[in-house]
Design a protein around this motif. Structure first.
Motif, short mmCIF file in Angstrom:
data_model
loop_
_atom_site.label_atom_id
_atom_site.label_comp_id
_atom_site.label_asym_id
_atom_site.label_seq_id
_atom_site.Cartn_x
_atom_site.Cartn_y
_atom_site.Cartn_z
N VAL A 98 69.38 -24.12 20.07
CA VAL A 98 69.08 -23.87 21.41
C VAL A 98 68.02 -22.81 21.74
O VAL A 98 67.33 -22.72 22.63
N GLN A 153 82.29 -29.22 20.51
CA GLN A 153 82.05 -28.56 21.60
C GLN A 153 80.54 -27.98 21.67
O GLN A 153 79.99 -27.80 22.80
N THR A 154 80.02 -27.49 20.59
CA THR A 154 78.89 -26.62 20.62
C THR A 154 77.37 -27.48 20.36
O THR A 154 76.43 -26.96 20.77
N TYR A 198 78.47 -31.61 22.68
CA TYR A 198 78.61 -31.57 24.34
C TYR A 198 77.47 -31.09 24.75
O TYR A 198 76.70 -31.79 26.03
N PRO A 199 76.55 -30.04 24.53
CA PRO A 199 75.41 -29.81 24.98
C PRO A 199 74.18 -30.51 24.32
O PRO A 199 73.10 -30.36 24.89
N LEU A 240 72.62 -31.04 21.53
CA LEU A 240 71.85 -29.85 20.78
C LEU A 240 71.19 -30.43 19.47
O LEU A 240 71.63 -31.66 18.77
N GLN A 270 80.74 -26.96 36.28
CA GLN A 270 82.03 -27.58 35.34
C GLN A 270 82.95 -26.51 35.37
O GLN A 270 82.62 -25.31 35.53
N HIS A 309 84.63 -25.42 32.62
CA HIS A 309 83.91 -24.45 31.74
C HIS A 309 82.46 -24.45 31.65
O HIS A 309 81.92 -25.72 31.94
N PRO A 310 81.57 -23.52 31.29
CA PRO A 310 80.21 -23.64 31.39
C PRO A 310 79.56 -24.73 30.58
O PRO A 310 79.88 -24.91 29.51
N SER A 311 78.50 -25.26 31.45
CA SER A 311 78.03 -26.39 30.61
C SER A 311 76.45 -26.17 30.71
O SER A 311 75.92 -25.92 32.08
N MET A 312 75.71 -25.79 29.67
CA MET A 312 74.34 -25.49 29.68
C MET A 312 73.42 -26.75 30.29
O MET A 312 72.43 -26.69 30.76
N LEU A 313 74.20 -27.79 30.31
CA LEU A 313 73.17 -29.11 30.80
C LEU A 313 73.29 -29.34 32.51
O LEU A 313 72.42 -29.86 32.95
N ILE A 347 74.60 -21.55 26.71
CA ILE A 347 75.15 -22.82 25.72
C ILE A 347 76.57 -22.99 26.33
O ILE A 347 77.27 -21.90 26.98
N SER A 348 77.05 -24.39 26.16
CA SER A 348 78.25 -24.75 26.74
C SER A 348 79.31 -24.05 25.87
O SER A 348 79.35 -23.90 24.89
N THR A 349 80.32 -23.78 26.62
CA THR A 349 81.54 -23.01 25.85
C THR A 349 82.87 -23.52 26.74
O THR A 349 82.86 -24.31 27.55
N GLY A 350 83.87 -22.85 26.23
CA GLY A 350 85.22 -23.49 26.83
C GLY A 350 86.15 -23.55 25.81
O GLY A 350 87.61 -22.93 26.21
#
Lengths: 312, 287
Positions: free
Chosen positions: A67, A91-92, A95-96, A98, B114, B116-120, B127-130
């Motif tokens: 990122v 998840q990391t 999902y994004p 990357l 969303q 939980h946080p979504s960077m997209l 960055i996406s977390t959750g």
């Protein structure tokens, strides 16, 4: 037949990429000598991060690097990279969406003596189920070099599965790997064999033997399991009317499943799948284990004969 | 409404007094409750405990640019305890990353905010977390990248105390100190409550200070609702060399609303309409 090391090809290609592009960074989990990322570490110590035996954090750190504009290659044994760290990859990284390249050695049964704990027979299945992830299982060193270069400069996450064992060389320098494209190694009329990894070697052997018996086999090397080459699978299946898949992986969720999904939705023809059955592996010499599980030319020939019976 | 020009945020350690920070935090808490009650879901309790720290980070400390979320020189923030997304979304909206009206899109179908946080989908989310235990590792990766680039940007990350039960948190703790990441500051939102009850009853993470020290971190212990202490701790973290900093912030779950404070039941449950009204009144909302 010359046997070649896929993981050495990986390490060497990483060094080339590292020289060309400062964004390339490499992470490993205390297995750099085995995965061959140590080659990169030696030349670019400042861009190599040994994360210790902590694969979940390694995937998350790789995501943080990606990122921030780096191109991380992450390596360990296949079972740890895809199994232990699966949910971090999900998840990391996925999902994004990357730009992380998970390249693992020690896929499949040919891990050998270390036994079931270290033999990844589920890795392709685990990675294939993740959105955004693309999955590639090369056959030899020449293809591995091209795959690594290609994934380095194709945005988004990839899983590349390499082996501990050396595999027979399949390709020459004229080969051109493309993400999502299968490669017809041999044209045939009666049955299609779709394989990847070391099984492509056995598919070619089986095709030669079957030819002497008057059976014409089309051999397709399908290194990209996801996205699988739907067009090529359908075209070949329509031509031959029978398909066999062969992979060094559980029959659940890997190449055989991917091909089955394509066939059943587009052109149902008889299909036989060769892979390890729904069991764990065991210790032994890598090459012996392939024969033990029937993952060889004889196993493919048996499946071909079975599928041809069903085709009648 | 307290608003600042985007240029206000471009330098660190801004002139902003505690009275103003407290007023902003009160607005953030109201947002949290309204957002979660509107969709009858989400996590108000841990968002309220995190609010004062997030407000201090975004209004006082961090160098960032709401008009250009990907500004190269920005400091990064990772909400590793992603379920506190309402607090983050409110602060991002109020600092100007997107309009306040967008908070209505929280947890709704095809909304940009969303669960939980979504960077997209959300500007300002790094960055996406959750899923717990992952964001701190991504923060370590960002800090490594900034070191490689010889950047003076800093990385902030907030983890929960329940989250600290995840083994991967300690993998990240090891890595951050191994790589001498003095550009990384993690804040532990230590409200001592998780879904099933008090953290020390469910699975103790204590003693926290000693543990993080033993992992090679510079550790500061503060009251996570005292703006002076939050500011001082963040300032102290800037001066630490060769070590990452852990700020153990003692906080109160549901902070700001009397009947929510220190109650585990408001971890993942929104207030019903009548209690929302009461809570907003406590927070000074004129009806």
């Amino acid at each position: 037949m010359e046997k070649v090391s896929l993981r050495d090809a990986y390490g060497d290609t990483l060094v080339e990429l590292g020289k060309e592009d400062e964004r390339i960074v490499v992470l490993d989990a205390d297995l750099s000598g085995s995965t061959k990322t140590a080659k990169f570490a030696k030349v670019f110590p400042e861009r190599f991060f040994n994360m210790g035996i902590a694969e979940i954090n390694m995937m998350n750190v790789a995501a943080g690097l990606a990122v921030s504009g780096k191109i991380p290659f992450v390596s360990t044994f296949a079972i740890f990279g895809t199994g232990r760290a699966w949910e971090a990859v999900r998840q990391t990284i996925c999902y994004p969406n990357l730009n992380v390249k998970v390249v693992c050695s020690h896929g499949g049964i040919t891990v050998g003596e270390d036994g079931a704990s270290h033999q990844a027979l589920e890795d392709v299945s685990l990675m294939r189920s993740l959105p955004n992830m693309r999955v590639i299982v090369p056959a030899d060193d020449i293809e591995t070099r091209q795959v690594i270069r290609k994934v380095a400069y194709t945005e988004g996450p990839f899983y590349v599965r390499l082996s501990r064992e050396k595999f027979p060389r399949i390709f020459d320098e004229t080969y051109r790997f493309e993400v999502g494209k299968g490669h017809v190694l041999r044209e045939g009329e009666d049955v299609t064999v779709i394989s990847n990894g070391v099984m492509t070697h056995f598919a070619l052997l089986a095709a030669e033997i079957l030819e002497k018996e008057g059976i014409s086999v089309e051999v397709i090397h399908m290194s990209t399991v996801k996205p699988v080459d739907v067009e090529l699978v359908v075209d070949s299946a329509l031509k031959t009317g029978a398909v066999v898949t062969a992979e060094e992986h559980s029959i659940i969720g890997g190449l055989g499943s991917a091909v089955a999904e394509v066939l059943v939705e587009n052109c149902p023809v008889p299909l036989e799948r060769l892979g390890t059955p729904d069991v764990f592996g065991l210790s032994g010499k890598g090459w012996d284990l392939l024969h033990y599980f029937g993952l060889d030319e004889n196993g493919i020939i048996a499946k071909v004969k079975k599928v041809l019976e069903r085709k009648k | 409404m307290i608003r600042f020009e985007p240029s206000f945020f471009l330098e660190r350690n801004r002139e902003i007094d505690d009275v103003t920070l407290r007023a902003i935090a009160r607005e953030v808490r109201k947002d949290i409750l309204k957002m979660t009650s509107a969709v009858n879901s989400g996590h108000p309790g841990g968002s309220m405990s995190a609010a004062d720290i997030l407000v201090t980070l975004y209004y006082y400390k961090m160098r960032h640019n709401p008009e250009n979320p990907k500004w190269e020189k920005r400091d990064r923030f990772v909400l590793s305890k992603g379920h506190s997304s309402p607090a983050l979304y409110s602060v991002l909206a109020r600092t100007g990353y997107f309009p306040i009206e967008k908070l209505k899109e929280f947890r709704v179908l095809e909304g940009d905010l969303q669960g939980h946080p979504s960077m997209l989908t959300t500007p300002g989310v790094e960055i996406s977390t959750g899923s717990l235990g992952h964001g701190i590792g991504a923060a370590v990766g960002m800090a490594l990248a900034l070191k490689l680039d010889r950047s003076d940007s800093r990385v902030y990350c907030m983890i929960g105390d329940g989250e600290a039960q995840e083994g991967s948190v300690w993998e990240s703790a090891m890595a951050a100190s191994h790589y001498n990441l003095d550009n990384l500051c993690v804040i532990l939102d230590n409200n001592n409550l998780q879904i099933d009850g008090p953290v020390d009853e469910v699975m103790s993470i204590y003693p926290t200070v000693e543990k993080w020290k033993a992992f090679g971190w510079h550790v500061i212990e503060i009251n996570g609702h005292d703006f002076k202490e939050i500011k001082n701790a963040l300032d102290e973290a800037d001066t630490v060399k060769y070590k990452p900093t852990m700020i153990v912030a003692r906080t109160v779950k549901g902070k700001g609303v009397s009947f929510m404070e220190n109650r585990a039941e408001w971890h993942g449950k929104a207030l019903p309409p009548d209690l929302l009204k009461e809570a907003l009144k406590e927070l000074g909302e004129l009806s």
